[in-house]
Design a protein around this motif. Structure first.
Motif, mmCIF file in Angstrom:
data_model
loop_
_atom_site.group_PDB
_atom_site.id
_atom_site.type_symbol
_atom_site.label_atom_id
_atom_site.label_comp_id
_atom_site.label_asym_id
_atom_site.label_seq_id
_atom_site.Cartn_x
_atom_site.Cartn_y
_atom_site.Cartn_z
ATOM 1 N N SER A 78 3.941 -5.429 18.933
ATOM 2 C CA SER A 78 3.429 -4.807 17.714
ATOM 3 C C SER A 78 2.016 -5.262 17.381
ATOM 4 C CB SER A 78 4.374 -5.116 16.543
ATOM 5 O OG SER A 78 4.535 -6.522 16.376
ATOM 6 N N ARG B 188 -1.228 -2.633 17.050
ATOM 7 C CA ARG B 188 -2.099 -2.557 15.876
ATOM 8 C C ARG B 188 -3.550 -2.881 16.248
ATOM 9 N NH1 ARG B 188 2.653 -4.737 13.051
ATOM 10 N NH2 ARG B 188 1.995 -6.861 13.592
ATOM 11 N N ASP C 136 -5.941 -6.791 4.989
ATOM 12 C CA ASP C 136 -5.107 -5.597 4.843
ATOM 13 C C ASP C 136 -3.650 -5.957 5.105
ATOM 14 O OD1 ASP C 136 -3.854 -3.088 5.008
ATOM 15 O OD2 ASP C 136 -5.673 -2.149 5.807
ATOM 16 N N ARG C 137 -2.854 -5.943 4.058
ATOM 17 C CA ARG C 137 -1.444 -6.302 4.203
ATOM 18 C C ARG C 137 -0.676 -5.282 5.037
ATOM 19 N NH1 ARG C 137 1.925 -7.007 -1.231
ATOM 20 N NH2 ARG C 137 1.904 -4.723 -1.104
ATOM 21 N N SER C 138 -1.009 -3.992 4.886
ATOM 22 C CA SER C 138 -0.285 -2.962 5.629
ATOM 23 C C SER C 138 -0.502 -3.074 7.121
ATOM 24 C CB SER C 138 -0.708 -1.571 5.143
ATOM 25 O OG SER C 138 -2.048 -1.298 5.521
ATOM 26 N N ASP C 139 -1.659 -3.581 7.516
ATOM 27 C CA ASP C 139 -2.021 -3.690 8.921
ATOM 28 C C ASP C 139 -1.895 -5.113 9.446
ATOM 29 O OD1 ASP C 139 -5.026 -3.592 10.819
ATOM 30 O OD2 ASP C 139 -3.167 -2.574 11.348
ATOM 31 N N LEU C 140 -1.544 -6.067 8.553
ATOM 32 C CA LEU C 140 -1.454 -7.486 8.913
ATOM 33 C C LEU C 140 -2.715 -7.931 9.650
ATOM 34 C CD1 LEU C 140 2.288 -7.721 10.060
ATOM 35 C CD2 LEU C 140 1.307 -8.342 7.843
ATOM 36 N N ARG D 104 7.493 -12.261 0.026
ATOM 37 C CA ARG D 104 8.035 -11.774 -1.250
ATOM 38 C C ARG D 104 8.017 -12.881 -2.296
ATOM 39 N NH1 ARG D 104 13.451 -13.057 -2.105
ATOM 40 N NH2 ARG D 104 14.532 -14.019 -0.325
ATOM 41 N N ARG E 140 -6.115 -6.085 0.066
ATOM 42 C CA ARG E 140 -5.514 -4.809 -0.297
ATOM 43 C C ARG E 140 -4.164 -4.608 0.385
ATOM 44 N NH1 ARG E 140 -9.824 -1.002 3.070
ATOM 45 N NH2 ARG E 140 -8.842 -1.215 5.146
ATOM 46 N N ARG E 141 -3.468 -3.582 -0.088
ATOM 47 C CA ARG E 141 -2.164 -3.229 0.463
ATOM 48 C C ARG E 141 -2.311 -2.636 1.850
ATOM 49 N NH1 ARG E 141 1.328 -3.191 -4.002
ATOM 50 N NH2 ARG E 141 0.317 -2.803 -5.981
#
Length: 329
Positions: free
Chosen positions: A78, A82, A200-204, A226, A328-329
């Motif tokens: 993964s 990415r 970028d959290r969505s893309d780590l 979390r 960001r997310r």
């Protein structure tokens, strides 16, 4: 089969699979010479789940391009998908995350041999090396948190998973000065000054954006959890600390062990924040290294942003106090 002969055969086989020559101390190795082979029909497509010498070559080349996939392991996982998608986007290619013939042709424009023969130095062999305890209070009792072994130190220097380093070098002794070993050629050119850092959290990922608005580098990251979510928003970089101590405060860790107290953990690559701390204007938050590069992008953090030590060190060279940091997310 004699040890030296077995090692030479392994090198020749791997070089043949990669279609490249190895080199020792900036000169071609005597046992494997030749030009780069650009056989597009033999290599693409490369995609999730692949495990081959071609993937190893792709990981080395994308690392050299400042879009690394983390520890080099010859597995298209993964993190690799990415990283490839981000690299493709930066090159104006379709950001599929898989390497087709067009992407492969662009990638191998860097025709530098992906593998080198490295001679273990006296300093590599000497260390010092040490056992690193798991308990934070036991860590605090140590005067430094260096490498556990020559193998670990060399694996980190060449951005490679220790298990793969051993597979590339059967019967080699990493702690013996003068030993010749096969390593990835991960020498990178200099990065431009960062106009902005984007987490970028969505893309780590952590990306370096230059003054022209282009993504000049992108590093895989472990970002929050979390229990300790990433503090989204616009912050600034306050400064960079190299080889920092770690000021452990169990009150800031939801999973701290009972009985732990505040402690100062000595510097070193196996320090909890690795070899670099890039301080953010958000109190207690930063971008930093890690003693466990194999976990990057695959686990959680206590709110901070973790990079492999070598990527944190590269980013640290391109930022300065006041550099904007967008989380960001």
């Amino acid at each position: 089969m004699p040890q030296q002969q077995g090692h030479r055969l392994a090198v020749l086989c791997l070089a043949a699979l990669l279609g490249v020559a190895t080199q020792a101390d900036a000169r071609p190795a005597p046992e494997a010479t030749g030009d780069v082979v650009s056989d597009l029909n033999a290599s693409p497509p490369l995609q999730r789940g692949a495990h081959s010498a071609a993937v190893l070559r792709a990981q080395i080349l994308i690392d050299r391009a400042h879009f690394p996939s983390g520890e080099i392991d010859a597995v298209y996982g993964s993190n690799m998908a990415r990283a490839v998608a981000a690299w493709q986007k930066s090159r104006g290619l379709r950001a599929s995350g898989s390497i087709d013939a067009k992407s492969w042709a662009e990638l191998i424009r860097d025709n530098t041999p992906p593998l080198l023969t490295y001679r273990v130095s006296d300093a590599d062999a000497a260390g010092p090396y040490q056992t690193i305890p798991e308990d934070m209070m036991e860590k605090a009792a140590l005067p430094a948190l260096g490498y556990r072994s020559a193998e670990e130190a060399l694996a980190e220097r060449f951005h490679i998973k220790p298990e793969l380093l051993r597979r590339l070098n059967p019967d080699r002794d990493f702690a013996r000065a003068g030993e010749e070993i096969i390593v990835p050629n991960v020498a990178r050119g200099p990065l431009p000054a960062a106009a902005k850092v984007v987490v970028d959290r969505s893309d780590l990922s952590v990306s370096l954006v230059d003054a022209q608005g282009r993504t000049a580098a992108r590093f895989p990251a472990t970002i929050g959890s979390r229990h300790d979510p990433l503090p989204l928003g616009k912050w600034k970089i306050k400064g960079v600390a190299r080889d920092p101590p770690f000021h452990y405060n169990p009150g800031l860790f939801w999973d701290a062990e009972a009985g732990h107290s505040k402690a100062k953990i000595a510097p070193g690559p196996n320090n909890p924040v690795g070899v670099v701390w890039i301080d953010l204007s958000k109190p207690h938050y930063g971008i930093h290294g890690t003693p466990e590069p194999g976990t990057i992008g695959k686990t959680q953090s206590h709110g901070c942003i973790r990079l492999a030590n070598w990527d944190a060190a590269a980013l640290a060279e391109a930022v300065k106090p006041g550099t904007p940091a967008l989380l960001r997310r």
